[in-house]
Motif scaffolding. Sequence first.
Motif, short mmCIF file in Angstrom:
data_model
loop_
_atom_site.label_atom_id
_atom_site.label_comp_id
_atom_site.label_asym_id
_atom_site.label_seq_id
_atom_site.Cartn_x
_atom_site.Cartn_y
_atom_site.Cartn_z
N GLN A 28 -3.75 -4.64 -1.43
CA GLN A 28 -3.12 -3.96 -0.31
C GLN A 28 -2.58 -4.94 0.76
O GLN A 28 -2.23 -4.55 1.87
N ARG A 85 0.55 -3.99 2.73
CA ARG A 85 0.48 -3.04 3.85
C ARG A 85 0.34 -3.79 5.17
O ARG A 85 0.95 -3.42 6.18
N GLN A 103 -4.19 4.28 -1.71
CA GLN A 103 -3.39 3.08 -1.94
C GLN A 103 -4.15 2.08 -2.80
O GLN A 103 -3.92 0.89 -2.73
N ASP A 104 -5.02 2.55 -3.68
CA ASP A 104 -5.86 1.63 -4.43
C ASP A 104 -5.19 0.96 -5.61
O ASP A 104 -5.75 0.10 -6.25
#
Length: 69
Positions: free
Chosen positions: A27, A30, A60-61
């Motif tokens: 992530q 992000r 959002q994994d």
Amino acid sequence: MPTTIKVTANDISLYHVAAKQLGNAAQWWRIARLNDMDDPDLSAFTTPVSLILPATDASQDSGVPGVTA
């Protein structure tokens, strides 16, 4: 209120920051997007730099949006 942290070159990369702060290195994008960055490398940061962190989002994994294995 967004969470803000300070990072330096010692934090190595946004991958490391994302793993520590969001629980998922994938992530990193992000954090980059929220802070107008496009490179996960933090080695150029000679002084502490503030980064805004996104909220944790379990949906959002899977990493970068639009990319599938």
